[in-house]
Scaffold this motif. Sequence first.
Motif, short mmCIF file in Angstrom:
data_model
loop_
_atom_site.label_atom_id
_atom_site.label_comp_id
_atom_site.label_asym_id
_atom_site.label_seq_id
_atom_site.Cartn_x
_atom_site.Cartn_y
_atom_site.Cartn_z
N PHE A 135 0.84 -1.20 0.00
CA PHE A 135 0.00 0.00 0.00
C PHE A 135 0.87 1.25 0.00
O PHE A 135 1.83 1.33 0.78
N ASN A 136 0.53 2.21 -0.86
CA ASN A 136 1.13 3.53 -0.75
C ASN A 136 0.56 4.23 0.48
O ASN A 136 -0.67 4.34 0.62
N LEU A 137 1.43 4.69 1.36
CA LEU A 137 1.02 5.41 2.56
C LEU A 137 1.60 6.82 2.47
O LEU A 137 2.78 7.04 2.72
N SER A 138 0.75 7.74 2.06
CA SER A 138 1.23 9.10 1.84
C SER A 138 0.10 10.10 2.05
O SER A 138 -1.02 9.73 2.42
N GLY A 139 0.42 11.36 1.83
CA GLY A 139 -0.55 12.43 2.00
C GLY A 139 -0.76 13.19 0.71
O GLY A 139 -1.62 12.84 -0.09
N VAL A 140 0.07 14.20 0.46
CA VAL A 140 -0.07 15.02 -0.74
C VAL A 140 1.16 14.85 -1.63
O VAL A 140 2.25 14.55 -1.16
N ASN A 141 0.95 15.05 -2.94
CA ASN A 141 2.06 15.12 -3.89
C ASN A 141 2.36 16.58 -4.18
O ASN A 141 1.46 17.35 -4.53
N LEU A 142 3.62 16.97 -4.01
CA LEU A 142 4.04 18.33 -4.31
C LEU A 142 5.37 18.32 -5.03
O LEU A 142 6.20 17.42 -4.81
N THR A 143 5.60 19.32 -5.89
CA THR A 143 6.96 19.51 -6.36
C THR A 143 7.79 20.12 -5.23
O THR A 143 7.25 20.79 -4.34
N ILE A 144 9.08 19.87 -5.27
CA ILE A 144 9.96 20.44 -4.25
C ILE A 144 9.92 21.97 -4.30
O ILE A 144 10.01 22.64 -3.28
N GLY A 145 9.74 22.50 -5.51
CA GLY A 145 9.62 23.95 -5.64
C GLY A 145 8.40 24.50 -4.93
O GLY A 145 8.48 25.50 -4.20
N ASP A 146 7.25 23.86 -5.11
CA ASP A 146 6.03 24.31 -4.44
C ASP A 146 6.13 24.13 -2.93
O ASP A 146 5.65 24.97 -2.16
N LEU A 147 6.74 23.03 -2.51
CA LEU A 147 6.93 22.83 -1.07
C LEU A 147 7.78 23.95 -0.47
O LEU A 147 7.45 24.51 0.59
N GLY A 148 8.89 24.27 -1.15
CA GLY A 148 9.74 25.34 -0.67
C GLY A 148 9.01 26.67 -0.57
O GLY A 148 9.16 27.41 0.41
N LYS A 149 8.18 26.96 -1.58
CA LYS A 149 7.41 28.21 -1.56
C LYS A 149 6.42 28.24 -0.40
O LYS A 149 6.25 29.27 0.27
N GLN A 150 5.77 27.10 -0.15
CA GLN A 150 4.80 27.04 0.94
C GLN A 150 5.46 27.26 2.30
O GLN A 150 4.97 28.03 3.14
N VAL B 100 2.35 9.65 -6.09
CA VAL B 100 1.64 8.38 -5.91
C VAL B 100 0.17 8.58 -5.60
O VAL B 100 -0.25 9.63 -5.09
N SER B 101 -0.59 7.55 -5.89
CA SER B 101 -2.00 7.48 -5.54
C SER B 101 -2.17 6.74 -4.22
O SER B 101 -1.48 5.75 -3.96
N THR B 102 -3.11 7.19 -3.39
CA THR B 102 -3.43 6.50 -2.14
C THR B 102 -4.83 5.88 -2.18
O THR B 102 -5.41 5.56 -1.14
N SER B 103 -5.36 5.67 -3.38
CA SER B 103 -6.71 5.13 -3.51
C SER B 103 -6.84 3.74 -2.88
O SER B 103 -7.85 3.43 -2.23
N LYS B 104 -5.82 2.90 -3.03
CA LYS B 104 -5.92 1.53 -2.52
C LYS B 104 -6.01 1.51 -1.01
O LYS B 104 -6.85 0.81 -0.43
#
Length: 332
Positions: A226-241, A268-272
């Motif tokens: 199972f993929n266990l994650s939260g959000v997908n972000l580019t490193i650039g967007d993460l840095g800006k946030q 990744v998708s966390t649908s499963k």
Amino acid sequence: MKKVLLVGGAGYIGTRLSNTLVEKGYNVTVVDNFWFGDFIDERVTKVKKSLWDITVDELKPFDAVLFLAGLSNDPMAMFRPDLNFIENSSAPVYLAFIAKQAGVKRFVCASSCSVYGYTKNKTLNENSPIKPSYAYGISKLQCEQGLTTLEDDNFRPILFRKGTVGGWSSKMRYDLVVNTMLKSAFTTGKIIVNNPKLWRPLVDIRDVIQGYELAIEADLGVTGVFNLSGVNLTIGDLGKQIHSALVDRGYNIELVINNNPDVRNYKVSTSKIEDELGYKAQYNPLDSLNEVLSNIDPLTYDFSKDIYYNINIFKQVLANENTNNRGFGTAR
């Protein structure tokens, strides 16, 4: 009251997970070498020993065995690739093998989204083609393959491909991207983004703990990766946030954007895990940032301690211990 064994339970994730489980009434035992110290609740049974010294009889009382040990990142894996394959491939499969012999039905293992390697910005699920090209990701994939081989009606492993974890633990790390950006901001006055276009799946440590709790309690019909994650972000967007959040708090921080190559790019998708385990991420990277800041004063905090950086402690252990060509069973 379920009896749960966490092997490698004294690290960044394991410490907070152990403390959360015992607080909720689980009977928790941690086996670890305690390289990083002991920040675990006194109600937890703690055993200082190597994974390789655990016996079948010792595993028989447990309802679930969790593997959270191993070398935890690429720097450790590349510093000693031989030990990487012992700790991240052989060790969890051996532990699962003897857990199965002991009659333990539920085995939960820490894998990583690093198995996906470098992809063309596609959102990947558990059935997507994977071909990691470096030691850490390869070792995690080997672990998954070994555990899948052991699966049958009486042995039900759950393997978590975790995104990059962030947030607070009493056994803290600042070598993970959200936590690293915070550390860099207050030690250098800069948040440095090495490549703004690269994607990463990011997950708060509290959501990781949610995933492990769901796995412990899941019906034995549930098994697999199972993929266990939260959000997908580019490193650039993460840095800006993160930069914007710190500036809004009144800190004078610079955002530096570079364009360095990297061998990892995946989302990744966390649908499963949502469908089969009922998981739903509750937190985002700014929540992770805010929880860390609620536990420290960043202007006076000492970010330099070796204990916060797994590669530093790893090098010290290698310098001070005779490994006899065997693994350690260390915590993540």
